[in-house]
Design a protein around this motif. Structure first.
Motif, PDB file in Angstrom:
ATOM      1  N   GLU A 146       0.823  -1.215   0.000  1.00  0.00           N
ATOM      2  CA  GLU A 146       0.000   0.000   0.000  1.00  0.00           C
ATOM      3  C   GLU A 146       0.856   1.265   0.000  1.00  0.00           C
ATOM      4  O   GLU A 146       0.323   2.378  -0.109  1.00  0.00           O
ATOM      5  CB  GLU A 146      -0.932  -0.007   1.221  1.00  0.00           C
ATOM      6  CG  GLU A 146      -0.371   0.563   2.499  1.00  0.00           C
ATOM      7  CD  GLU A 146       0.739  -0.266   3.154  1.00  0.00           C
ATOM      8  OE1 GLU A 146       1.153   0.110   4.258  1.00  0.00           O
ATOM      9  OE2 GLU A 146       1.181  -1.274   2.569  1.00  0.00           O
ATOM     10  N   ARG A 154       3.704   8.256  -6.517  1.00  0.00           N
ATOM     11  CA  ARG A 154       2.389   8.071  -5.882  1.00  0.00           C
ATOM     12  C   ARG A 154       1.271   7.993  -6.911  1.00  0.00           C
ATOM     13  O   ARG A 154       0.357   7.175  -6.787  1.00  0.00           O
ATOM     14  CB  ARG A 154       2.116   9.198  -4.886  1.00  0.00           C
ATOM     15  CG  ARG A 154       2.872   9.123  -3.584  1.00  0.00           C
ATOM     16  CD  ARG A 154       2.312  10.114  -2.560  1.00  0.00           C
ATOM     17  NE  ARG A 154       2.483  11.481  -3.016  1.00  0.00           N
ATOM     18  CZ  ARG A 154       3.527  12.243  -2.739  1.00  0.00           C
ATOM     19  NH1 ARG A 154       4.510  11.755  -1.998  1.00  0.00           N
ATOM     20  NH2 ARG A 154       3.602  13.486  -3.181  1.00  0.00           N
ATOM     21  N   HIS A 157       1.395   4.657  -8.600  1.00  0.00           N
ATOM     22  CA  HIS A 157       0.903   3.626  -7.684  1.00  0.00           C
ATOM     23  C   HIS A 157      -0.627   3.608  -7.665  1.00  0.00           C
ATOM     24  O   HIS A 157      -1.249   2.539  -7.726  1.00  0.00           O
ATOM     25  CB  HIS A 157       1.466   3.889  -6.288  1.00  0.00           C
ATOM     26  CG  HIS A 157       1.088   2.866  -5.256  1.00  0.00           C
ATOM     27  ND1 HIS A 157      -0.079   2.950  -4.522  1.00  0.00           N
ATOM     28  CD2 HIS A 157       1.709   1.726  -4.842  1.00  0.00           C
ATOM     29  CE1 HIS A 157      -0.160   1.930  -3.689  1.00  0.00           C
ATOM     30  NE2 HIS A 157       0.923   1.168  -3.866  1.00  0.00           N
ATOM     31  N   GLY A 158      -1.222   4.792  -7.618  1.00  0.00           N
ATOM     32  CA  GLY A 158      -2.678   4.866  -7.615  1.00  0.00           C
ATOM     33  C   GLY A 158      -3.284   4.294  -8.876  1.00  0.00           C
ATOM     34  O   GLY A 158      -4.319   3.603  -8.833  1.00  0.00           O
ATOM     35  N   ARG A 159      -2.664   4.564 -10.023  1.00  0.00           N
ATOM     36  CA  ARG A 159      -3.170   4.013 -11.290  1.00  0.00           C
ATOM     37  C   ARG A 159      -3.039   2.490 -11.316  1.00  0.00           C
ATOM     38  O   ARG A 159      -3.947   1.785 -11.799  1.00  0.00           O
ATOM     39  CB  ARG A 159      -2.408   4.607 -12.469  1.00  0.00           C
ATOM     40  CG  ARG A 159      -2.631   6.087 -12.702  1.00  0.00           C
ATOM     41  CD  ARG A 159      -1.846   6.574 -13.904  1.00  0.00           C
ATOM     42  NE  ARG A 159      -2.358   6.004 -15.160  1.00  0.00           N
ATOM     43  CZ  ARG A 159      -1.733   6.100 -16.336  1.00  0.00           C
ATOM     44  NH1 ARG A 159      -0.562   6.737 -16.406  1.00  0.00           N
ATOM     45  NH2 ARG A 159      -2.264   5.575 -17.427  1.00  0.00           N
TER      46      ARG A 159
END
Length: 333
Positions: A146, A154, A157-159
């Motif tokens: 996470e 960041r 990572h979210g995508r």
């Protein structure tokens, strides 16, 4: 070390904290841990669980537990279908970044899962490419799944969490340690059929991934780089030692499915659709190796202002890049 059981691991690394480690094991409550993972949106599967990727069992020291963010169904799909790891230098050249992106985009458009480590440089470029193509993407981290590492990624990572999956053998909250990077490379190697090294110096972590892949019976490929550039010495050595030479998506597909068995995607670059006739003519000359502004003007009978305008437009949309000596080169996209 990662293959040791609990008692052996405590004896090997706990030292003065052995008593604390034993107390943790004695008081560990699996149901409480599962509820905490659910609260954090993190999934977990131990090595005998149905959600545990089968390919990881090829390792001599498979992760005791795999943690991930992204749905169970998505992870199962990503680890069941053909997958390719695209890895390379963190401090990659512009060429390396372009090739990493192009391979990710082409493989993603072909429906091939692209696996990488979300590191700066080639890894992140490959992930952006596959995500931009709407393809399947899987990241393997050296910290808790996470956590976005490095932090500058960041958004990436979210995508990945939104449309793919991010996995790790480390539980939530665990920060990356120096040893955890080469350790995670074995997971990347195990999850794929083929590892492509885009750009790597000698002693690069990407070469560790390639060596582990070879030990597991996976194929290894490399993109050729300049022989005068130390940053490509490792990947060029792989080619000398017999790695498959990779020029693009078609070569990777041929290695996976056999020559000509699966055609690459017909995905025209949308930037090309926006070009005018003069810009197309300039691009053709750059592709032919005539990227100097003066030579372009003479060849195409264009004014200096028109050449500068066309090159500026081509550079703005990412189709060309200016070299150190002032001449322009076609990018790998």
């Amino acid at each position: 070390m990662l293959g040791l059981d609990d008692e052996e691991l405590i004896a090997a690394v706990a030292g003065a904290h052995a008593g604390e480690a034993h107390r943790f094991l004695e008081t560990f409550d699996a149901s409480v841990a599962r509820r905490e993972l659910e609260r954090m949106g993190v999934h977990a599967a131990c090595a005998h669980g149905s959600a545990y990727p089968v390919r990881l069992r090829d390792l001599r020291d498979p992760p005791a537990t795999l943690f991930w963010v992204g749905s169970d169904e998505r992870l199962a799909s990503l680890t069941r279908e053909p997958a390719v790891a695209v890895v390379g230098a963190r401090r990659a050249s512009q060429y390396g970044l372009e090739v990493g992106y192009s391979l990710g985009r082409g493989l993603g458009a072909s429906g091939i899962t692209v696996v990488s480590g979300m590191a700066l440089g080639v890894d992140a470029a490959a992930h952006r490419g596959v995500l931009d193509a709407g393809g399947p993407a899987l990241a393997v981290l050296a910290c808790g799944p996470e956590l976005a590492y490095p932090r500058v990624n960041r958004g990436l990572h979210g995508r990945l969490v939104g449309t793919g999956a991010v996995v790790s053998e480390h539980p939530p909250g665990q920060r990356a340690l120096r040893w955890s990077f080469p350790a995670r490379n074995r997971i990347m190697a195990a999850l794929v059929e083929l590892v492509v090294v885009v750009e790597a110096a000698e002693h690069s972590g990407s070469l560790i991934t390639a060596d582990l892949a070879s030990e597991l019976g996976r194929s290894v490929a490399a993109v050729p780089g300049r022989i005068t550039h130390r940053g490509t010495a490792g990947s060029n050595r792989l080619l000398r030692e017999g790695a498959m030479l990779t020029r693009g998506t078609e070569d990777v597909l041929d290695e996976l499915f056999g020559p000509g068995a699966r055609a690459g995607p017909d995905t025209p670059d949308p930037a090309l659709e926006t070009l005018g006739s003069s810009e197309r003519s300039v691009l053709e000359q750059v592709e032919a190796g005539r990227g100097g502004p003066d030579a372009l003007g003479l060849e195409l009978r264009l004014s200096a202002a028109a050449v500068r305008a066309a090159l500026g437009r081509l550079e703005a949309v990412g189709l060309v890049v200016r070299g150190a000596l002032g001449a322009y080169e076609r990018t790998a996209r």
